[in-house]
Design an enzyme around this catalytic site. Structure first.
Site, short mmCIF file in Angstrom:
data_model
loop_
_atom_site.label_atom_id
_atom_site.label_comp_id
_atom_site.label_asym_id
_atom_site.label_seq_id
_atom_site.Cartn_x
_atom_site.Cartn_y
_atom_site.Cartn_z
N GLU A 17 6.18 33.64 3.97
CA GLU A 17 5.38 32.46 4.35
C GLU A 17 5.03 32.53 5.83
O GLU A 17 5.88 32.88 6.65
CB GLU A 17 6.20 31.18 4.08
CG GLU A 17 5.44 29.91 4.48
CD GLU A 17 6.29 28.65 4.30
OE1 GLU A 17 6.39 28.16 3.17
OE2 GLU A 17 6.87 28.18 5.30
N GLN A 176 12.25 25.82 -3.21
CA GLN A 176 12.68 25.32 -1.89
C GLN A 176 13.82 26.22 -1.42
O GLN A 176 14.52 26.85 -2.23
CB GLN A 176 13.16 23.87 -2.05
CG GLN A 176 13.64 23.18 -0.80
CD GLN A 176 12.57 23.13 0.28
OE1 GLN A 176 12.32 24.15 0.93
NE2 GLN A 176 11.98 21.98 0.49
P1 FAD Z 1 5.65 16.92 -6.84
O1 FAD Z 1 5.76 18.05 -7.78
O2 FAD Z 1 4.52 15.97 -7.03
O3 FAD Z 1 7.04 16.13 -6.89
C1 FAD Z 1 7.37 15.16 -5.89
C2 FAD Z 1 8.38 14.15 -6.47
O4 FAD Z 1 7.74 13.36 -7.49
C3 FAD Z 1 9.59 14.79 -7.16
O5 FAD Z 1 10.70 13.96 -6.93
C4 FAD Z 1 9.19 14.81 -8.64
O6 FAD Z 1 10.33 14.79 -9.48
C5 FAD Z 1 8.38 13.53 -8.75
N1 FAD Z 1 7.32 13.60 -9.76
C6 FAD Z 1 6.52 14.66 -10.02
N2 FAD Z 1 5.61 14.33 -10.97
C7 FAD Z 1 5.84 13.03 -11.30
C8 FAD Z 1 5.22 12.11 -12.20
N3 FAD Z 1 4.19 12.48 -12.97
N4 FAD Z 1 5.71 10.85 -12.26
C9 FAD Z 1 6.75 10.45 -11.48
N5 FAD Z 1 7.38 11.29 -10.61
C10 FAD Z 1 6.93 12.56 -10.51
N6 FAD Z 1 4.37 20.47 2.52
C11 FAD Z 1 3.21 20.47 3.25
O7 FAD Z 1 2.78 19.42 3.73
N7 FAD Z 1 2.51 21.63 3.48
C12 FAD Z 1 2.91 22.83 2.98
O8 FAD Z 1 2.27 23.85 3.20
C13 FAD Z 1 4.12 22.85 2.18
N8 FAD Z 1 4.58 24.00 1.64
C14 FAD Z 1 5.69 23.99 0.82
C15 FAD Z 1 6.10 25.19 0.22
C16 FAD Z 1 7.24 25.21 -0.61
C17 FAD Z 1 7.64 26.51 -1.28
C18 FAD Z 1 7.98 24.00 -0.81
C19 FAD Z 1 9.21 24.02 -1.68
C20 FAD Z 1 7.58 22.82 -0.21
C21 FAD Z 1 6.44 22.79 0.60
N9 FAD Z 1 5.98 21.62 1.21
C22 FAD Z 1 4.82 21.61 1.98
C23 FAD Z 1 6.74 20.36 1.05
C24 FAD Z 1 6.28 19.53 -0.17
O9 FAD Z 1 4.98 19.07 0.03
C25 FAD Z 1 7.27 18.35 -0.32
O10 FAD Z 1 8.50 18.86 -0.77
C26 FAD Z 1 6.81 17.18 -1.16
O11 FAD Z 1 7.75 16.12 -0.95
C27 FAD Z 1 6.79 17.44 -2.67
O12 FAD Z 1 5.80 18.28 -3.04
P2 FAD Z 1 5.71 18.81 -4.57
O13 FAD Z 1 4.45 19.55 -4.68
O14 FAD Z 1 6.98 19.48 -4.94
O15 FAD Z 1 5.59 17.38 -5.32
#
Ligand code: FAD
Length: 293
Positions: A17, A176
């Protein structure tokens, strides 16, 4: 090339990354670090995205992705949805397409404190559906959380939503960061039971200074095993020793993961070429071996 095609040809992928310049950072040093990372021939390089999704953030992520491509690396552009309108997301998808990007890591991001109203795309699974519906033929990756996402009540519940991301079109997952491989293996078991069978890469961060660890724990809530905390405490005042110890800890984690059949390692090297290069040197024969077999 699509990352899903790479998974079809190889047993274990190795990716790194990088993050694009922030306003105050000099662009040249970040581009120089990214170019050096390309010399390690990772299977792909992912480029982070500011969760605000401003025009500046769109440009720096798309520009760096294009730059990586010019230097022979396959980019995976991160894209967040929670603070962006549909036209903003559409414009980023167009920009990525114009820059030759074929792979997107679809993320929710964290809600900006100043954001008002309900987001148009509240979850990563909504963004995945939107990207698929918009067209463009992108390969889509998503994230997973070995200790559960901090907002979720349980890992089991988190995995229900993870399944939704896969059902809507994510073709591989990146985890993560974590410091206890047991957490990652437990998540893999639950994914298998939930019918999630896409490749899952382990996210590994070599910790080489104590500032980094405090920041990471407060951001993502990763648990620190006793063995790891002892290392940090013992070498805190000695940067050279902490570097060696942090690299060794991450290398051990990676060797155990690859020996246990993990499909990929995603390295969070914080744009530090020395970290990426040292880890790569430690595992390159292992990677070659598992990919020849
Ligand atoms: P989601 O998959 O939407 O999940 C978020 C939360 O909502 C979880 O608790 C999940 O259980 C819950 N959830 C999911 N779907 C639903 C639903 N339909 N109904 C109710 N609850 C639901 N952040 C940045 O700003 N920029 C980046 O470039 C970036 N890169 C990242 C790269 C990696 C590999 C990782 C692991 C994280 C990165 N992040 C980044 C951080 C990430 O944006 C945060 O962790 C954020 O809080 C969650 O993103 P997600 O896509 O996992 O969310």
């Amino acid at each position: 090339m699509k990352i899903s095609s790479k998974f079809e040809c190889k047993n274990v992928l190795f990716s790194v990354e990088v993050f694009p310049p922030k306003k105050e950072n000099p662009v040249e040093s970040i581009y120089a670090a990214a170019e050096k990372i390309c010399t390690l021939s990772p299977d792909y390089v992912s480029v982070t995205y500011g969760a605000g999704g401003s025009a500046f953030q769109q440009k720096v992520t798309a520009d760096l992705a294009a730059h990586l491509k010019k230097h022979g690396a396959e980019p995976l552009a991160h894209l967040t949805c929670v603070n962006s309108s549909l036209p903003e997301i559409r414009s980023m998808l167009r920009l990525l397409k114009e820059n030759g990007v074929e792979n997107i890591l679809a993320l929710r991001g964290d809600r900006a404190p100043e954001a008002g109203g309900d987001p148009e795309l509240p979850h990563a699974s909504d963004l995945i559906r939107f990207i698929r519906e918009t067209g463009g033929g992108f390969d889509i990756a998503a994230t997973c959380y070995p200790e559960g996402h901090p907002e979720c009540d349980s890992l089991e519940e988190d995995i229900v939503y993870l399944r939704e991301k896969v059902d809507r079109g994510a073709t591989h997952l990146i985890s993560q960061l974590f410091f206890d491989n047991g957490d990652f293996y437990r998540m893999l078991e639950l994914c298998d039971k939930a019918g999630i069978h896409v490749p899952i890469q382990a996210g590994i961060m070599p910790v080489i200074n104590s500032r980094q660890i405090q920041r990471m724990v407060s951001l993502c809530g990763a648990k620190l095993p006793t063995k790891f905390s002892k290392i940090m405490a013992r070498y805190e005042g000695n940067p050279a020793a902490l570097f060696d110890a942090g690299i060794c800890y991450a290398t051990e984690q990676i060797i155990d993961l690859i020996s246990s059949g993990v499909r990929g390692i995603h390295l969070y090297s914080m744009n530090n070429f020395k970290v990426a290069e040292t880890i790569h040197r430690n595992i390159k024969n292992i990677l070659r071996g598992v990919n020849e077999s």
